[in-house]
Design a protein around this motif. Structure first.
Motif, PDB file in Angstrom:
ATOM      1  N   PRO A  25     -14.064  -2.028 -12.048  1.00  0.00           N
ATOM      2  CA  PRO A  25     -12.712  -2.322 -11.572  1.00  0.00           C
ATOM      3  C   PRO A  25     -12.175  -1.231 -10.648  1.00  0.00           C
ATOM      4  O   PRO A  25     -11.459  -1.518  -9.693  1.00  0.00           O
ATOM      5  N   ARG A  26     -12.559   0.020 -10.915  1.00  0.00           N
ATOM      6  CA  ARG A  26     -12.070   1.121 -10.081  1.00  0.00           C
ATOM      7  C   ARG A  26     -12.409   0.898  -8.617  1.00  0.00           C
ATOM      8  O   ARG A  26     -11.617   1.175  -7.732  1.00  0.00           O
ATOM      9  N   GLN A  27     -13.636   0.402  -8.385  1.00  0.00           N
ATOM     10  CA  GLN A  27     -14.049   0.230  -6.992  1.00  0.00           C
ATOM     11  C   GLN A  27     -13.234  -0.857  -6.312  1.00  0.00           C
ATOM     12  O   GLN A  27     -12.907  -0.750  -5.138  1.00  0.00           O
ATOM     13  N   ALA A  28     -12.907  -1.891  -7.061  1.00  0.00           N
ATOM     14  CA  ALA A  28     -12.063  -2.943  -6.496  1.00  0.00           C
ATOM     15  C   ALA A  28     -10.667  -2.411  -6.232  1.00  0.00           C
ATOM     16  O   ALA A  28     -10.074  -2.661  -5.179  1.00  0.00           O
ATOM     17  N   ILE A  29     -10.150  -1.647  -7.187  1.00  0.00           N
ATOM     18  CA  ILE A  29      -8.795  -1.111  -7.041  1.00  0.00           C
ATOM     19  C   ILE A  29      -8.726  -0.179  -5.838  1.00  0.00           C
ATOM     20  O   ILE A  29      -7.774  -0.225  -5.057  1.00  0.00           O
ATOM     21  N   ASP A  30      -9.754   0.643  -5.650  1.00  0.00           N
ATOM     22  CA  ASP A  30      -9.768   1.542  -4.505  1.00  0.00           C
ATOM     23  C   ASP A  30      -9.769   0.782  -3.186  1.00  0.00           C
ATOM     24  O   ASP A  30      -9.357   1.306  -2.161  1.00  0.00           O
ATOM     25  N   ARG A  31     -10.250  -0.468  -3.220  1.00  0.00           N
ATOM     26  CA  ARG A  31     -10.230  -1.286  -1.998  1.00  0.00           C
ATOM     27  C   ARG A  31      -9.025  -2.217  -1.996  1.00  0.00           C
ATOM     28  O   ARG A  31      -9.018  -3.235  -1.319  1.00  0.00           O
ATOM     29  N   ALA A  67      -7.100  -2.073 -15.770  1.00  0.00           N
ATOM     30  CA  ALA A  67      -5.981  -1.476 -15.032  1.00  0.00           C
ATOM     31  C   ALA A  67      -6.456  -0.301 -14.184  1.00  0.00           C
ATOM     32  O   ALA A  67      -5.670   0.299 -13.468  1.00  0.00           O
ATOM     33  N   GLY A  68      -7.742   0.039 -14.288  1.00  0.00           N
ATOM     34  CA  GLY A  68      -8.291   1.085 -13.437  1.00  0.00           C
ATOM     35  C   GLY A  68      -8.329   2.450 -14.097  1.00  0.00           C
ATOM     36  O   GLY A  68      -8.663   3.436 -13.451  1.00  0.00           O
ATOM     37  N   VAL A  69      -7.991   2.516 -15.388  1.00  0.00           N
ATOM     38  CA  VAL A  69      -8.053   3.802 -16.079  1.00  0.00           C
ATOM     39  C   VAL A  69      -9.525   4.169 -16.280  1.00  0.00           C
ATOM     40  O   VAL A  69     -10.326   3.333 -16.675  1.00  0.00           O
ATOM     41  N   GLY A  96      -0.861   1.213 -13.543  1.00  0.00           N
ATOM     42  CA  GLY A  96      -1.749   0.940 -12.413  1.00  0.00           C
ATOM     43  C   GLY A  96      -1.753   2.074 -11.404  1.00  0.00           C
ATOM     44  O   GLY A  96      -2.811   2.568 -11.010  1.00  0.00           O
ATOM     45  N   ILE A  97      -0.560   2.520 -10.984  1.00  0.00           N
ATOM     46  CA  ILE A  97      -0.523   3.593  -9.987  1.00  0.00           C
ATOM     47  C   ILE A  97      -0.964   4.917 -10.594  1.00  0.00           C
ATOM     48  O   ILE A  97      -1.623   5.717  -9.950  1.00  0.00           O
ATOM     49  N   GLN A  98      -0.659   5.106 -11.878  1.00  0.00           N
ATOM     50  CA  GLN A  98      -1.068   6.352 -12.521  1.00  0.00           C
ATOM     51  C   GLN A  98      -2.592   6.434 -12.596  1.00  0.00           C
ATOM     52  O   GLN A  98      -3.174   7.479 -12.323  1.00  0.00           O
ATOM     53  N   ALA A  99      -3.224   5.312 -12.942  1.00  0.00           N
ATOM     54  CA  ALA A  99      -4.684   5.297 -13.031  1.00  0.00           C
ATOM     55  C   ALA A  99      -5.297   5.601 -11.665  1.00  0.00           C
ATOM     56  O   ALA A  99      -6.307   6.288 -11.564  1.00  0.00           O
ATOM     57  N   ARG A 100      -4.676   5.082 -10.603  1.00  0.00           N
ATOM     58  CA  ARG A 100      -5.180   5.343  -9.250  1.00  0.00           C
ATOM     59  C   ARG A 100      -5.088   6.812  -8.889  1.00  0.00           C
ATOM     60  O   ARG A 100      -5.970   7.367  -8.253  1.00  0.00           O
ATOM     61  N   VAL A 108      -0.634   9.835 -21.837  1.00  0.00           N
ATOM     62  CA  VAL A 108      -0.301   8.410 -21.815  1.00  0.00           C
ATOM     63  C   VAL A 108      -1.557   7.579 -21.530  1.00  0.00           C
ATOM     64  O   VAL A 108      -1.737   6.494 -22.087  1.00  0.00           O
ATOM     65  N   LEU A 109      -2.471   8.103 -20.713  1.00  0.00           N
ATOM     66  CA  LEU A 109      -3.701   7.356 -20.443  1.00  0.00           C
ATOM     67  C   LEU A 109      -4.595   7.342 -21.685  1.00  0.00           C
ATOM     68  O   LEU A 109      -5.253   6.335 -21.978  1.00  0.00           O
TER      69      LEU A 109
END
Lengths: 511, 348
Positions: free
Chosen positions: A333-339, B212-214, A366-370, B197-198
């Motif tokens: 999912p990270r790779q998709a999110i980065d795009r 969610a990209g974590v 979502g933004i924090q994970a990015r 929090v993560l």
């Protein structure tokens, strides 16, 4: 057979008020339930349906108001109080023990005894007898989890019969059943009604409500809107009462599908021959800027599998993906999110909301994970983002510090939408964003999708409600049996055409 | 007042204060802190110093539990870390040298870091259930420690090494200061960055966090690495205190006490929400209780039972079910009173 009002009601709740911190969940609501009727409780999510049910089943204590069951005033402070009063409940998620046998589940806590311990032979015989009366001829010694959800639901109902319930509460019993199973359940309900059991029925499916109900009570914002005989309440009027605003809002969206999409531009996403052994035959997908692509198909047709591959939630073993013209490997999912691709899963509770975190933390996630764990989003910035999306999407209650798990389904969906929109995606994949949520929230979400796509966001929209797909998408990919069988244009196809296509279209030869 | 009672640290703090009060009533000098040569002494200071190893281990355990995991290997890691440090000091020509001790400590911590990474690898990348993954090292670790010490209990006399456990800086025990630095660092790391929090997000719903990209794997991995490192420090404190590396006795059952401290502090074993302050209080409760047993002169044979009884009381007092039951009882009392015939005030 509609109950006539000459018979005294078996349940009479009057002026029920329940207050939660900061919210008036029920405000002086009256509710009656007559023997031998099916009574539907209708309302949007957050209208107070669940709260009223929980007051009746002893989960919540009422702050004021009276509950009379079978002519006797009751104070219900626990579920066992409610059971003693003859009220049984079958919840949406079946509350049974999956690893016990069917018979053990039916008889749990009421096993016949003999000199030394439980008489299991008698218990299974009795369980079989109860199951048979619901037309269920299954081995009572088989493990519950080996049966379908529908059968489990019937087992839960026969358990209620063991308790000799006068009142049966069915909270969304049909949400995970297919058509045939619903028929079977309804036959059982009709049978129980004939035996004089009062049935409280809650469902999001209007068709089912009209099919089975004698009487309908509508709630909105914790208030009683009205009690009607089902035969005297037209469908459109019911919906209007539930949402308290005009239905035209939904109709106004129909112009969306007619918007012109520039299909000569570079696609935001182009997948060729993407597939995965056992999950999906190779599929081609293109999504252009500002386009809403619908995916239609039955449950299990491969729609969810397809978008999970596009997002990298599962790994594809064939095919290529290009994002804005450059090839991309989607292995997480990270790779998709980065795009700048976002994906909202169909499993809202399991794969979407983090229930024990607050609304604010869920939106910012979502933004924090990015940004990564080390760069915490400053408080002021986070507050601003949260406020923006709570307002823009109409999350209710508009309380950022509330635990997301306590929100209704529709509002959880809005929080998820907020989480993804905050990451400023260029392609938003929504898998069943409107399932199990009320008409009002559904309209809000559809409107938001239409609005965002008009501003250039590309969207892949999956829904079991074909009308919704036709209304919102400019192009619809049709899937069946884990493969893509073609594409249709909403301008050229109506609902019956699409149904026909899904059911009967023979596969297009690869062009 | 209601807000204070509802605060999740209320009952743990009450338990801790009650223990201190009981001790003070039994022997008033318990509460006393004396200053000798600019250094603080007293029962309370002893508690702070002696709690340091458990504190370090419990801090790590808190983070691991927050990710839905558990680390049973902390005691074994302590044993290995102590064995490594003391073997280096023992084999060195200059056991009293600060340089020797520094090398010994750094090497021991590096080994602890490797062991923590091994746990993290098994759980986060290997996908093995945490209780099984760390059980491997729990069993194997003491064997490794025995290999390092060649089956003996290595004892050394090294003033700089002993200083780590029993020394004083600015009037406070060094062991306590080390624990305080660990608490502060961890608290800042978790709450000033988004790590806290993560971590909670991953602990509450791993699948949703991933979508969610974590970077869930990284977070889980680092939790075990941090726990390994903290257990390594605890092992050094322990061995510095007894001036020996005893592969079998070092950190025995400490994983269970650490879990107990985490739970006493109010962090759920189910993962998700965690509280570092709660764990600190949990550790202090356990340590104060051990001192109480010594202080009240409970016979050694009965002390485990005494310990268990107090722990049960503390856990039960914290139980939300009990609170709900008490509230319900109070409410039905109240309504019973109002139902009873009363003098009716005549409206004026």
């Amino acid at each position: 057979m509609p109950a006539d009002t000459e018979v005294p009601p078996v349940v009479d709740m009057s002026s029920i008020t329940i207050r939660f911190p900061g919210v008036l969940a029920l405000d002086g609501v009256d509710f009656r339930l007559f023997p031998g009727e099916v009574h539907s409780l209708m309302g949007e999510n957050g209208a107070g349906k669940s709260t009223l049910i929980k007051a009746l089943t002893g989960v919540y204590a009422v702050d004021s108001g009276q509950i009379t069951v079978a002519g006797q005033q009751r104070v219900l402070t626990s579920t066992s109080d409610a059971q003693d009063a003859g009220i049984s409940t079958v919840y949406q998620e079946v509350n049974l023990s999956p690893n016990l046998s069917v018979g053990e589940n039916v008889m749990l806590g009421h096993e016949p005894r003999k000199a030394r311990g439980i008489d299991w032979r008698a218990a299974h015989l009795e369980a079989a007898h109860h199951l048979e009366s619901l037309g269920l001829a299954i081995d009572t010694r088989s493990t519950l989890s080996t049966h379908s959800i529908a059968v489990q639901q019937l087992v839960a109902i026969s358990r209620a019969m063991v308790l000799d319930a006068k009142v049966l509460v069915l909270d969304e019993p049909t949400s995970s059943l297919d058509r045939g199973e619903v028929e079977r359940l309804f036959a059982v309900i009709r049978d129980l009604r004939a035996k004089g059991v009062a049935i409280l029925f809650v469902s999001h499916f209007l068709n089912q409500v009209y099919e089975i109900s004698d009487r309908i009570t509508v709630l909105r914002n914790g208030r009683l809107i009205g009690e009607h005989l089902a035969s005297e309440l037209p469908r459109s009027e019911l919906v209007a009462k539930m949402i308290g605003r005009e239905l035209d809002e939904l109709a106004a969206l129909s112009s969306v599908a007619e918007r012109e999409i520039d299909r000569t531009a570079t696609p935001v996403l182009r997948a060729t021959g993407i597939g995965r052994q056992g999950d999906l035959e190779p599929v081609d997908v293109e999504v252009y800027p500002g386009e809403v692509v619908g995916i239609a198909g039955l449950l299990g047709s491969g729609r969810t599998e397809l978008v999970r591959l596009l997002y990298g939630a599962d790994r594809a073993d064939t095919g290529q993906i290009e994002v804005k013209g450059t090839s991309a490997r989607m292995t997480s999912p990270r790779q998709a999110i980065d795009r700048r691709i976002a994906f909202s899963s169909e499993d809202r509770r399991g794969e979407g909301i983090i229930g024990d975190l607050t609304v604010a933390e869920n939106i910012v996630l979502g933004i924090q994970a990015r940004r990564g764990a080390m760069r915490r989003i400053p408080r002021a910035e986070a507050d601003a983002v949260v406020k923006e999306y709570i307002e823009a999407l109409g999350v209710r209650p508009a309380d950022p510090s509330m635990l997301a798990g306590n929100l209704s389904g529709g509002n959880q969906q809005k929080v998820l939408l907020g989480r993804w929109l905050a990451t400023a995606p260029e392609l938003l994949i929504l898998d069943e964003p409107t399932r199990g949520i009320d008409v009002g929230a559904k309209a809000d979400i559809q409107r938001k999708v239409a609005e965002l796509s008009a501003r250039g966001l590309s969207v892949i929209f999956i829904s079991s409600e074909l009308e919704e797909v036709l209304r919102i998408a400019q192009r619809v990919i049709v899937m069946r049996d884990r493969r893509k069988i073609g594409e249709v244009s909403p301008q050229e196809t109506d609902l019956s055409g699409l149904v026909e296509y899904i059911a009967n279209k023979t596969e297009e030869t690869a062009a | 007042m209601k807000r204070i009672v509802r605060h999740r640290l209320f009952w743990p703090v009450v338990a801790l204060i009650s223990l201190i009060v009981i001790n003070t009533i039994a022997r008033p000098q318990f509460i006393g802190v004396t200053v000798r040569d600019g250094e603080l002494y007293g029962a309370l200071i002893d508690i702070l110093r002696n709690s340091a190893p458990l504190m370090l281990v419990a801090l790590g355990m808190t983070i691991v539990i927050a990710t839905r995991g558990i680390d049973l290997s902390v005691g074994a890691v302590m044993a290995v870390s102590g064995a490594v440090a003391l073997t280096i000091i023992d084999g060195s020509p200059d056991p009293e040298g600060v340089g020797t001790v520094t090398i010994a400590v750094v090497t021991a911590l590096a080994v602890a870091l490797v062991l923590g990474s091994w746990n993290g690898f098994l759980v986060a990348i290997g996908g093995i259930q945490p209780i099984i993954a760390t059980l491997v090292l729990m069993l194997a670790g003491r064997g490794v420690a025995l290999l390092i010490t060649e089956g003996f209990i290595t004892t050394v006399n090294s003033a700089p090494y002993s200083f780590i456990s029993s020394g004083y800086i600015v009037g406070l025990p060094v062991a306590f200061l080390i624990a305080a630095v660990a608490i502060t660092t961890l608290a800042l790391l978790e709450r000033r960055t988004a790590l806290g929090v993560l971590t909670e997000a991953v602990g509450i719903n791993p699948a949703a966090s991933r979508l969610a990209g974590v970077r869930a794997r990284g977070i889980v991995f680092s939790a075990y690495v941090a726990t390994g490192l903290l257990a390594g420090v605890a092992g050094i404190l322990y061995s510095a205190n007894i001036r020996a590396a005893d592969a079998n006795a070092t950190g025995q059952f400490i994983e269970l006490y650490a879990i107990l401290a985490v739970v006493l502090g109010g962090t759920s074993l189910a993962g998700g929400k965690f509280t570092i302050a709660g764990t600190v209080i949990g550790v202090l409760i356990i340590q104060t209780l051990e001192s109480t047993i010594l202080f009240l002169g409970v016979p050694a044979a009965q002390s485990p039972v005494f310990f268990a009884i107090v722990v049960i009381v503390v856990v039960v007092v914290q139980s939300p079910q009990l609170h709900a039951w008490v509230r319900k009882l109070a409410r039905s009392r109240q309504s019973a009173n109002t139902d009873a015939p009363q003098k009716v005030k005549v409206a004026s």
